[in-house]
Scaffold this motif. Structure first.
Motif, PDB file in Angstrom:
ATOM      1  N   VAL A  50       0.834  -1.202   0.000  1.00 26.43           N
ATOM      2  CA  VAL A  50       0.000   0.000   0.000  1.00 26.43           C
ATOM      3  C   VAL A  50       0.868   1.251   0.000  1.00 26.43           C
ATOM      4  N   ALA A  51       1.853   1.258   0.922  1.00 22.54           N
ATOM      5  CA  ALA A  51       2.734   2.421   0.980  1.00 22.54           C
ATOM      6  C   ALA A  51       3.486   2.610  -0.319  1.00 22.54           C
ATOM      7  N   GLY A  52       3.943   1.509  -0.922  1.00 25.87           N
ATOM      8  CA  GLY A  52       4.651   1.607  -2.192  1.00 25.87           C
ATOM      9  C   GLY A  52       3.763   2.113  -3.310  1.00 25.87           C
ATOM     10  N   ALA A  53       2.506   1.655  -3.311  1.00 23.53           N
ATOM     11  CA  ALA A  53       1.585   2.100  -4.353  1.00 23.53           C
ATOM     12  C   ALA A  53       1.285   3.588  -4.236  1.00 23.53           C
ATOM     13  N   LEU A  54       1.325   4.118  -3.001  1.00 17.53           N
ATOM     14  CA  LEU A  54       1.005   5.528  -2.812  1.00 17.53           C
ATOM     15  C   LEU A  54       2.227   6.430  -2.859  1.00 17.53           C
ATOM     16  N   ASP A  55       3.421   5.826  -2.950  1.00 13.88           N
ATOM     17  CA  ASP A  55       4.632   6.640  -2.916  1.00 13.88           C
ATOM     18  C   ASP A  55       4.622   7.710  -3.996  1.00 13.88           C
ATOM     19  N   GLY A  56       4.240   7.323  -5.191  1.00 17.82           N
ATOM     20  CA  GLY A  56       4.314   8.268  -6.300  1.00 17.82           C
ATOM     21  C   GLY A  56       3.169   9.247  -6.329  1.00 17.82           C
ATOM     22  N   GLU A  57       2.085   8.997  -5.610  1.00 20.78           N
ATOM     23  CA  GLU A  57       0.900   9.836  -5.695  1.00 20.78           C
ATOM     24  C   GLU A  57       0.641  10.639  -4.435  1.00 20.78           C
ATOM     25  N   LEU A  58       1.034  10.137  -3.291  1.00 17.56           N
ATOM     26  CA  LEU A  58       0.707  10.773  -2.025  1.00 17.56           C
ATOM     27  C   LEU A  58       1.871  11.628  -1.551  1.00 17.56           C
ATOM     28  N   GLN A  59       1.625  12.933  -1.415  1.00 15.19           N
ATOM     29  CA  GLN A  59       2.666  13.844  -0.948  1.00 15.19           C
ATOM     30  C   GLN A  59       2.694  13.935   0.570  1.00 15.19           C
ATOM     31  N   ALA A  60       1.612  13.503   1.230  1.00 16.73           N
ATOM     32  CA  ALA A  60       1.567  13.524   2.693  1.00 16.73           C
ATOM     33  C   ALA A  60       2.242  12.282   3.255  1.00 16.73           C
ATOM     34  N   GLY A  61       2.493  12.295   4.571  1.00 15.17           N
ATOM     35  CA  GLY A  61       3.081  11.140   5.220  1.00 15.17           C
ATOM     36  C   GLY A  61       2.044  10.067   5.484  1.00 15.17           C
ATOM     37  N   LEU A  62       2.435   8.805   5.328  1.00 13.98           N
ATOM     38  CA  LEU A  62       1.549   7.663   5.574  1.00 13.98           C
ATOM     39  C   LEU A  62       2.295   6.667   6.439  1.00 13.98           C
ATOM     40  N   MET A  63       1.647   6.224   7.511  1.00 10.15           N
ATOM     41  CA  MET A  63       2.245   5.241   8.411  1.00 10.15           C
ATOM     42  C   MET A  63       1.214   4.163   8.720  1.00 10.15           C
ATOM     43  N   LEU A  64       1.652   2.900   8.657  1.00  9.49           N
ATOM     44  CA  LEU A  64       0.803   1.767   8.999  1.00  9.49           C
ATOM     45  C   LEU A  64       1.398   1.073  10.214  1.00  9.49           C
ATOM     46  N   LEU A  65       0.548   0.770  11.214  1.00  9.31           N
ATOM     47  CA  LEU A  65       0.969   0.083  12.438  1.00  9.31           C
ATOM     48  C   LEU A  65       0.141  -1.177  12.603  1.00  9.31           C
ATOM     49  N   ASP A  66       0.747  -2.237  13.179  1.00  4.07           N
ATOM     50  CA  ASP A  66      -0.021  -3.439  13.484  1.00  4.07           C
ATOM     51  C   ASP A  66      -0.656  -3.293  14.867  1.00  4.07           C
ATOM     52  N   PRO A  67      -1.529  -4.241  15.281  1.00  5.53           N
ATOM     53  CA  PRO A  67      -2.217  -4.076  16.580  1.00  5.53           C
ATOM     54  C   PRO A  67      -1.274  -3.987  17.772  1.00  5.53           C
ATOM     55  N   ALA A  68      -0.061  -4.548  17.658  1.00  6.96           N
ATOM     56  CA  ALA A  68       0.894  -4.501  18.763  1.00  6.96           C
ATOM     57  C   ALA A  68       1.702  -3.210  18.791  1.00  6.96           C
ATOM     58  N   GLY A  69       1.457  -2.304  17.834  1.00  6.84           N
ATOM     59  CA  GLY A  69       2.187  -1.048  17.805  1.00  6.84           C
ATOM     60  C   GLY A  69       3.513  -1.122  17.086  1.00  6.84           C
ATOM     61  N   ARG A  70       3.697  -2.137  16.249  1.00 10.94           N
ATOM     62  CA  ARG A  70       4.923  -2.231  15.459  1.00 10.94           C
ATOM     63  C   ARG A  70       4.692  -1.592  14.087  1.00 10.94           C
ATOM     64  N   LEU A  71       5.737  -1.001  13.564  1.00 12.05           N
ATOM     65  CA  LEU A  71       5.653  -0.321  12.279  1.00 12.05           C
ATOM     66  C   LEU A  71       5.550  -1.337  11.149  1.00 12.05           C
ATOM     67  N   LEU A  72       4.524  -1.181  10.310  1.00 13.65           N
ATOM     68  CA  LEU A  72       4.391  -2.010   9.106  1.00 13.65           C
ATOM     69  C   LEU A  72       4.953  -1.309   7.889  1.00 13.65           C
ATOM     70  N   ALA A  73       4.699  -0.008   7.765  1.00 12.96           N
ATOM     71  CA  ALA A  73       5.185   0.727   6.595  1.00 12.96           C
ATOM     72  C   ALA A  73       5.214   2.216   6.905  1.00 12.96           C
ATOM     73  N   LEU A  74       6.146   2.915   6.299  1.00 15.43           N
ATOM     74  CA  LEU A  74       6.241   4.370   6.365  1.00 15.43           C
ATOM     75  C   LEU A  74       6.726   4.846   5.003  1.00 15.43           C
ATOM     76  N   ASN A  75       5.887   5.656   4.324  1.00 16.30           N
ATOM     77  CA  ASN A  75       6.269   6.077   2.975  1.00 16.30           C
ATOM     78  C   ASN A  75       7.412   7.087   3.035  1.00 16.30           C
ATOM     79  N   PRO A  76       8.164   7.253   1.927  1.00 21.41           N
ATOM     80  CA  PRO A  76       9.311   8.182   1.938  1.00 21.41           C
ATOM     81  C   PRO A  76       8.935   9.611   2.298  1.00 21.41           C
ATOM     82  N   ALA A  77       7.751  10.079   1.852  1.00 23.97           N
ATOM     83  CA  ALA A  77       7.346  11.443   2.195  1.00 23.97           C
ATOM     84  C   ALA A  77       7.213  11.599   3.705  1.00 23.97           C
ATOM     85  N   GLY A  78       6.627  10.584   4.374  1.00 24.90           N
ATOM     86  CA  GLY A  78       6.495  10.645   5.819  1.00 24.90           C
ATOM     87  C   GLY A  78       7.836  10.573   6.513  1.00 24.90           C
ATOM     88  N   ALA A  79       8.738   9.704   6.049  1.00 24.51           N
ATOM     89  CA  ALA A  79      10.060   9.601   6.665  1.00 24.51           C
ATOM     90  C   ALA A  79      10.835  10.902   6.517  1.00 24.51           C
TER      91      ALA A  79
END
Length: 593
Positions: free
Chosen positions: A230-259
């Motif tokens: 999902v993060a990879g698919a939005l990398d080229g289109e989304l200028q805002a930051g995107l972060m995905l977390l699992d239920p335990a609070g571990r990082l699943l994905a962070l797009n380059p714009a967010g980083a």
């Protein structure tokens, strides 16, 4: 060569071992009861033998020393409940204590003992024959055995009851064992169908645990891959930051714009607190959303990245599976620093513009007033007639009072202050307001509800001033119209609010002017300062309410003040804040003065 014993499987082992264990438990319980019963029988036999020995000993003793009276016989009854000597026909010759009952059957040829029993209760009765003075006599004694009899009765009760209960438990186990194992068998069957458990495995439980662990790991891997996709698919289109977390609070994905925006390099699988260590406030917001499972539609969070303070706009959305369980968290964030600064600049510019408008209004009022004062002073200096001079002085006093009122209202509007908050009774406040002397030439009709409203947390003097301004405006509008009807004050319940309605029969307010009357220095009548309605609206708003003007049927205007039910005053009326200036705290004796 050692051979390995093949296991039967959990369900077959339970079907065999559990009934076997129950039967063994019943056998142990039965053996225990039988052993206890045997012990009680042996103890009873021992006590009967003891009673026989005492009876034989007394028979030998009495055979040598007969006759023996009752008093002498009592010395031999120690430890006994009763002692009796009788002849062959059962006639009593001597007795001590409670005479023991006769035993069934003919007189014995040798010593014997009976009891304890249902007939004798907790007593062992023993008797022995002896010959004295050519007569065949019989000595009979009663030995106490209450404790032994109590245990025997308990054993007689619990032996069949324990056996019945054990049998019932065994039957229940046999009847319900298969239904109890049915969910396990279903789970095992589904696990085998899904390929999680080998059909030939011996340790079913271990195999199921391993299988479910593999399935959970595979699902977690798919979620990580899906988040990264999902993060990879939005990398080229989304200028805002995107972060995905699992239920335990571990990082699943962070797009380059967010980083780049956060100035961090976080790898998938990293705990939230570690990934956002430079931004603890953002980490706390996301951790709170994870714990509560609630979305955050919009929030502003300060962060510091690349040595610069930023304001992030944050939106958080919980992710759920089809069954409703939590799948994780999606966080979107963007840099709002430029917009926040622009809004602050616009607010400052609007404040400066309003300040300029207020200052111009005050300057206009003061200039006109000073010009009037100057004109009357010139006339007063040239006038020699005492009556005319008195008129000029009254006009000077009136204009001076007008200027003082302009300054007072301006200060009150610009800085209404803070207040002492306490419960205020609206009904009592309006009753005092209706008795204000300055409106008694018109009169006031007051209508209060049968059920009074709950006390309103408020500053009474400030609230009186706001409502007093509205009542004074209504009186002046009605006087200008020439109508002499009473003013009306009504307290009524609305939808989720309490309304104070102040009605007059003045000329009314045109629609195009009505909305502007709440702006400073806008007045609907000649000679008005234009601050009365603005100040009333400001003070009512501080109490969580609102003011509006409505046309009144039959002519005139209704000033409606609405207080929402359960509303509390704003921070400016916080009771722990500084108090309002005393110039605003007009007390209750004359609240409109």
């Amino acid at each position: 060569m050692s051979s390995r014993t093949r296991r039967l499987g959990l369900r077959r082992e339970v079907l065999i071992l559990l009934p076997t264990a129950v039967l063994l438990l019943m056998a142990v319980a039965g053996f225990t009861l039988l052993s206890f019963r045997g012990a009680m029988g042996a103890l009873a036999e021992e006590r009967r033998l003891e009673a026989e020995r005492q009876a034989r000993r007394l028979a030998v003793l009495f055979e040598r020393s007969w006759p023996v009276g009752d008093s002498a016989l009592a010395t031999y009854a120690t430890g006994l409940t009763g002692l009796l000597v009788s002849d062959a026909e059962g006639r009593r010759l001597a007795a001590a204590g409670v005479p023991p009952p006769p035993l069934p059957g003919p007189p014995p040829a040798a010593a014997r003992a009976v009891g304890p029993s249902r007939e004798l209760g907790g007593t062992i009765v023993a008797e022995a024959p002896f010959v004295a003075s050519g007569q065949r006599l019989l000595v009979r004694l009663a030995l106490p055995a209450d404790a032994l009899w109590t245990r025997q009765r308990a054993l007689a009760l619990w032996a069949p009851l324990g056996g019945g209960l054990g049998l019932a438990v065994a039957l229940l186990v046999l009847l319900f064992l298969r239904p109890l194992l049915a969910p396990y068998e279903t789970l095992l069957r589904e696990a085998r169908a899904a390929g999680l458990v080998d059909l030939q495995v011996e340790d079913e439980i271990g195999a199921m645990v391993d299988g479910f662990r593999r399935a959970a790991a595979a699902e977690a891997a798919r979620e990580r891959e899906g988040g990264a996709a999902v993060a990879g698919a939005l990398d080229g289109e989304l200028q805002a930051g995107l972060m995905l977390l699992d239920p335990a609070g571990r990082l699943l994905a962070l797009n380059p714009a967010g980083a780049e925006l956060l100035g961090i390099a976080a790898a998938p699988g990293m705990p939230l607190a570690q990934a956002l260590a430079p931004h603890p406030e953002l980490a706390a917001r996301l951790a709170g959303a994870l714990a509560s499972g609630e979305a955050i539609a919009r929030a502003e969070v300060p962060v510091r990245a690349a040595g610069e303070s930023l304001t992030l706009g944050l939106a958080v959305y919980p992710l759920r599976r089809a069954d409703g369980s939590r799948r994780g968290l999606l966080a979107l964030f963007s840099d709002l620093t430029r917009f926040v600064r622009s809004a602050a600049e616009r607010q400052l510019a609007a404040g400066l513009a309003q300040l300029g408008e207020l200052s111009a209004g005050v300057a206009h009022e003061l200039r006109n007033g000073l010009a009037t004062l100057g004109g009357y002073l010139e006339l007063l200096a040239e006038e020699s007639d005492p009556a005319a001079s008195a008129d000029y002085r009254r006009e000077l006093e009136r204009e001076t009072a007008h200027l003082a009122r302009v300054v007072d209202d301006f200060l009150a509007f610009a800085r209404p202050g803070r207040a002492r908050v306490e419960p205020a009774d609206l009904g009592a406040l309006l009753t005092a307001l209706a008795a204000e002397p300055t409106v008694q030439d018109l009169g006031v009709t007051l209508r209060l509800p049968a059920t009074p409203p709950p006390p309103l947390p408020a500053d009474r003097p400030l609230l009186v001033r706001a409502l007093g301004n509205l009542l004074r405006n209504a009186a002046e509008a009605q006087r200008a119209s020439g109508r002499r009807e009473p003013l009306e004050i009504e307290l009524a319940a609305g939808e989720g609010e309490w309304e104070v309605r102040i009605g007059d029969r003045g000329a009314g307010v045109p629609e195009e002017v009505r909305a502007r009357l709440f702006q400073p220095f806008v007045s609907g009548r000649p000679g008005g300062t234009g601050l009365g309605l603005a100040l009333a609206q400001r003070l009512v708003a501080l109490h969580g309410g609102a003011v509006r003007l409505e046309p009144r049927a039959g002519g005139g205007t209704h000033a409606v003040v609405a207080f929402p039910v359960g509303a509390f005053v704003t921070e400016r009326l916080d009771p722990e804040r500084a108090e309002a200036p005393e110039s605003l705290r007009r007390e209750e004796i004359n609240p409109l003065s």
